[in-house]
Design an enzyme around this catalytic site. Structure first.
Site, short mmCIF file in Angstrom:
data_model
loop_
_atom_site.label_atom_id
_atom_site.label_comp_id
_atom_site.label_asym_id
_atom_site.label_seq_id
_atom_site.Cartn_x
_atom_site.Cartn_y
_atom_site.Cartn_z
CG ASP A 181 115.18 30.53 37.53
OD1 ASP A 181 115.32 31.11 36.57
OD2 ASP A 181 116.04 30.26 38.25
CG HIS A 182 111.70 33.12 31.78
ND1 HIS A 182 111.31 32.19 30.67
CD2 HIS A 182 110.49 34.00 31.41
CE1 HIS A 182 110.51 32.50 29.88
NE2 HIS A 182 109.95 33.66 30.59
NE ARG A 183 118.43 31.25 36.60
CZ ARG A 183 119.12 31.19 37.79
NH1 ARG A 183 120.56 31.48 37.59
NH2 ARG A 183 118.64 30.68 38.79
N PRO B 271 116.05 35.25 37.35
CG PRO B 271 116.66 34.58 35.06
CD PRO B 271 116.92 34.35 36.55
#
Length: 482
Positions: free
Chosen positions: A452-454, A275
């Site tokens: 990566d927004h994680r 994401p």
């Protein structure tokens, strides 16, 4: 399988690759080979590599043809142990299309074979790596070979043919049925951009010899034909084939393999699993450009490029914002982890004839701008030659992408899986910019960070991006603190 026979299986050439394309055999059936002697060139999803033999002995069987994709763990070559009895050849059959004309060998061809062996044995005094001169073995081929799409331009009716004498393993030139050349001669022609189609062989039956290629190289107006990039192995479409959706005739079909296949799989996995989010900022790079210009004036021959300085700022930024120098993993029990690293392997995107690859500078955080510049240049050269190792192409922890060389300002980059971030640098151009309340013309570029927004939130990503931008706008102060 006889105890006198050793079968070498295609090894995993790095990073868990499952297949490789056989580009070229460097040995032939009947050749005597030594331990660690290169036996084949294969193209993996990451690089072109030479495969060495773990065994010594006589080549008994080659399990594949040029252009064929082989699975890791499947037989590559069979080698009879040193001192073992020669393997009895099978009944006469068509020799591999790479060296046969489809008719029985004539006295002229036999003479050409002898001439070839004599010249190759004499050698040039400088044996090319992976292209040693033949050893004059006398064992015949042990099995017929299938047609090789890479070198056969038309379908020929197979007829019984006497096995070609060892040492003549080469390639068939379209339109020249008897023009057989050695791997050594092929490589010499390829390295110097000489088209073999334009050379008239001086050997018996038109055999192309080393001296013919040397003469073509030394001739100023010798026709040159650069090797076709691996991505342009285009197969013509069937005559009259129409596309049902568009109603247009199909002009060609290009197999997706090698680097393009790997890039496709990697980008698809990145987009489906990560994401990603993107932040960007315009940067006044005037001070950086002026600083490098002054350094180049003082030392014209060893001044680092702008990308080396930016790489130095990036490694310093990743030390402060280490979340961007990680990997997101799902472990065996289904739980997830963010894996951090004690060090930075800085990857950089390099466009080559084989496609986009990402070699990485190992332990980039320990290098100065000058050292980074030297390593970036070295890796770019080996990547474009297709000689970068799997470790050099698969060990990055963060990627720097200079798409400004293509004349664009920004890009919605796809993260280089399994990394978690990529920094893109656009072209540096003159733009109006406000300096101390006054409008001025400055050297401006755009930095774009996909992340990566994680593994982190926007605050971390923005902090890193701003740090790199500030270093570019005040390079002297930044380098003094590094």
């Amino acid at each position: 399988m006889s105890s006198d026979m050793q079968v070498f299986l295609l090894p995993d050439l790095g990073e868990g690759l499952t297949e490789a394309e056989l580009v070229n055999w460097l040995v032939a059936v009947g050749d005597e080979i030594k331990v660690d002697q290169p036996i084949a060139e294969v193209e993996t999803a990451k690089s072109m590599v030479e495969v060495p033999s773990p065994y010594a002995g006589t080549v008994a069987e080659l399990h594949g043809q040029a252009g064929e994709t082989l699975d890791v763990g499947k037989p590559l070559i069979s080698i009879a142990r040193v001192g073992a009895a020669p393997v009895a050849p099978e009944a006469p059959a068509a020799v591999e299309d790479a060296v046969t004309t489809g008719v029985p060998a004539s006295p002229e061809v036999s003479a050409a074979a002898e001439t070839y062996r004599t010249e190759e044995k004499a050698g040039s005094g400088n044996v090319l790596i992976g292209y040693g001169t033949p050893g004059g073995a006398t064992t015949g081929r042990t099995r017929p070979r299938k047609s090789s799409v890479a070198v056969v331009d038309s379908v020929v009716q197979e007829a019984p043919a006497a096995p070609l004498e060892p040492g003549l393993a080469g390639t068939r030139i379209p339109g020249k049925l008897s023009a057989v050349i050695s791997p050594l001669v092929r490589k010499m022609a390829r390295d110097h951009g000489v088209s073999l189609d334009t050379i008239e062989g001086s050997g018996a039956s038109g055999l192309i010899m080393r001296k013919d290629v040397e003469a073509a190289i030394s001739t100023p107006d010798a026709p040159a034909a650069p090797p076709a990039p691996a991505l342009e192995r285009v197969a013509p479409a069937a005559e009259g084939e129409m596309d049902s959706r568009t109603g247009l005739a199909v002009s060609a079909r290009t197999p997706v393999r090698g680097v393009r296949k790997a890039v496709s799989a990697n980008m698809t996995k990145s987009r489906s699993e990560i994401p990603e989010a993107t932040v960007w900022v315009d940067v006044d790079a005037t001070a950086l450009v002026e600083m490098r210009a002054e350094l180049k004036r003082r030392s014209p021959h060893d001044t680092p490029g702008l990308m080396a300085f930016i790489a130095r700022f990036v490694t310093a930024g990743l030390k402060k914002y280490s979340a961007l120098n990680t990997r997101f993993e799902t472990v065996a029990d289904g739980s997830q982890e963010i894996v951090g690293f004690d060090g930075i392997n800085l990857g950089f995107a390099a466009q080559t004839d084989r496609g986009l690859v990402v070699p990485s500078v190992r332990n980039a955080h320990q290098l100065s701008a000058r050292e980074l510049d030297a390593e970036i240049r070295r890796l770019t050269a080996v990547a474009r030659d297709g000689k970068a190792t799997p470790a050099e192409l698969g060990s990055g922890t963060f990627t720097l992408n200079n798409y400004g060389v293509f004349g664009v300002d920004g890009s919605a980059a796809i993260i280089n899986y399994p990394e978690v971030a990529m920094l893109g640098v656009g072209r540096i151009i003159d733009k109006p910019w406000v300096v101390d309340g006054e409008l001025a013309v400055r050297k401006v570029t755009e930095l774009t960070l996909a992340f990566d927004h994680r593994v982190c939130d926007g605050e971390t990503a923005a902090g890193f991006l701003r740090y790199v931008a500030d270093c570019m706008e005040n390079p002297g102060g930044a380098l003094a603190d590094m």
